[in-house]
Scaffold this motif. Structure first.
Motif, mmCIF file in Angstrom:
data_model
loop_
_atom_site.group_PDB
_atom_site.id
_atom_site.type_symbol
_atom_site.label_atom_id
_atom_site.label_comp_id
_atom_site.label_asym_id
_atom_site.label_seq_id
_atom_site.Cartn_x
_atom_site.Cartn_y
_atom_site.Cartn_z
ATOM 1 N N THR A 75 0.835 -1.203 0.000
ATOM 2 C CA THR A 75 0.000 0.000 0.000
ATOM 3 C C THR A 75 0.867 1.249 0.000
ATOM 4 O O THR A 75 1.399 1.639 1.043
ATOM 5 N N THR A 127 -5.527 -7.482 3.377
ATOM 6 C CA THR A 127 -5.751 -6.309 2.536
ATOM 7 C C THR A 127 -5.587 -5.068 3.400
ATOM 8 O O THR A 127 -6.118 -5.012 4.514
ATOM 9 N N MET A 144 -5.856 -0.803 3.174
ATOM 10 C CA MET A 144 -6.288 0.342 2.377
ATOM 11 C C MET A 144 -5.966 1.653 3.087
ATOM 12 O O MET A 144 -5.896 1.714 4.320
ATOM 13 N N ALA A 193 -12.715 -2.485 1.446
ATOM 14 C CA ALA A 193 -12.822 -1.379 0.496
ATOM 15 C C ALA A 193 -13.533 -0.229 1.194
ATOM 16 O O ALA A 193 -14.339 -0.437 2.106
#
Length: 391
Positions: A152, A193, A195, A245
């Motif tokens: 990221t 993940t 973000m 997300a």
């Protein structure tokens, strides 16, 4: 709009033709793992594969060639990516060289590489492996090794970069990967993940597998660039998290994909044990054998393990996590989805699983299927990545 769907055995490149989506098969048999689009040149796309190295496209996915390997067809003779297992790729929105965004690639065994020329030349960032935690990194199915699961780049701070190692650490660089800082004591071990959001400086959203070992640690947030972490999990009934997300228009509206454990998350085969063993092996990683509570990780009954089962949760300002299901396939048999959003579509989310590609136009509350002709072979596969582009 274009979309890149990394399925288990091929890459689907979707383009919108009036009101319908057309899918073109690419990299068939290549085992794609990850995709990244250059924000400065959206037609320039990277796709990592497991065993066939890194591939690049200069025409928005219509054609591909191997890049970055000293032995590839590019004729590169200088430094290159030394591993064939590419497990993460990203392009910085704040660093640029020669008209291209600076690109980063992660591999198995764990290593990080940087390119400043559109992916032709790559240099290893060797200080990553000098971190004190590096000897403890271990991936459950292959406990002798680990890999870079996610990269990221900060959307606002040039050179600030985060890398999630599966499994064992979430690490940070402040100089584009030249030097690295090791995990902080309360940071997630097994981020899947990670973000960031341009409207929320210093905020990190982590969907992690830590909740399998210790509930209340599946979802992690930092509001100070990774210096400290909180675990706001009120409303979650599933704590093994995979995708996250964020609404491009609202950093408080968040979507996550979740399951009860890694076996239920990743096993598309209702026969159970054999497929689960292939993806998440019997041996837990070394960092998980003695977690923060000092307790051993939960024991799983392998013979009774069924097929996949996963769900989506949504959270917005002033609410706890709430499960969403309207328009989505049944949880039973659904491999834990990859979720995504794009800055050009505020209030829109996408979710990709073995059962199809779904879109929500109301910030994740309800969903519709985008592809009517879903290949039935995908029902028995594990999707890998979903990336949306304006190219």
């Amino acid at each position: 709009m274009r979309m890149y769907l990394a399925m288990e055995k091929e890459l689907l490149v979707l383009s919108q033709q009036k009101s319908a989506w057309q899918a073109e098969r690419q990299l068939v048999g290549m085992r794609p793992t990850c995709v990244a689009v250059d924000p400065f040149k959206p037609e320039h796309v990277y796709c990592g594969t497991f065993g066939r190295g890194l591939w690049g496209s200069e025409d928005a996915g219509r054609s591909w060639k191997p890049i970055g390997d000293a032995g590839s067809a590019t004729g590169l003779t200088g430094p290159g990516i030394t591993q064939a297992q590419i497990t993460a790729v990203a392009v910085s929105p704040t660093e640029q060289a020669g008209g291209y965004g600076v690109a980063y690639a992660g591999t198995e065994p764990s290593a990080m590489f940087r390119s400043e020329d559109g992916g032709n030349t790559w240099y290893e960032q060797k200080t990553l492996l000098e971190l004190p935690s590096a000897p403890t990194w271990s991936f459950p199915p292959r406990p002798h090794t680990s890999h870079v699961r996610w990269i990221t780049p900060d959307p606002l701070v040039a050179g600030r970069l985060f890398a999630a190692i599966e499994a064992g650490a979430l690490v940070r660089s402040l100089d584009g990967g030249e030097h690295w800082e090791d995990r902080t004591p309360d940071s997630p071990y097994d981020t899947h993940t990670l973000m960031m959001h341009p409207l929320a400086p210093n905020r990190l959203y982590s969907a992690a597998g830590d909740g399998f070992m210790s509930p209340r640690r599946g979802y992690n947030e930092s509001v100070d660039g990774g210096e400290s972490w909180q675990h706001p999990d009120e409303g979650l009934e599933h704590h093994y998290l995979w995708g996250v997300a964020v609404d491009p228009a609202d950093p408080e509206t968040i979507l996550i994909s979740a399951s009860s454990n890694p076996f239920s998350a990743h096993n598309p085969n209702p026969a159970g044990a054999e497929a689960a063993l292939a993806h998440h092996g019997r041996q837990m990683p070394r960092w998980a054998t003695a977690n923060q509570t000092g307790q051993a990780p939960p024991r799983m009954n392998w013979q009774d393990n069924g097929g996949a089962e996963s769900v989506l949760y949504r959270k917005t300002r002033g609410t706890n996590w709430q499960r969403v299901s309207m328009g989505l396939p049944e949880a039973q048999g659904t491999v834990v989805p990859v979720v995504a959003s794009h800055k050009a579509e505020p209030g829109v989310f996408y979710a990709l699983s073995n059962k199809g590609l779904y879109r929500s136009a109301d910030a994740g509350q309800s969903w519709e299927s985008l592809l009517a002709d879903w290949n039935p072979d995908f029902l028995h596969q594990h999707q890998q990545s979903l990336v949306i582009s304006e190219a």
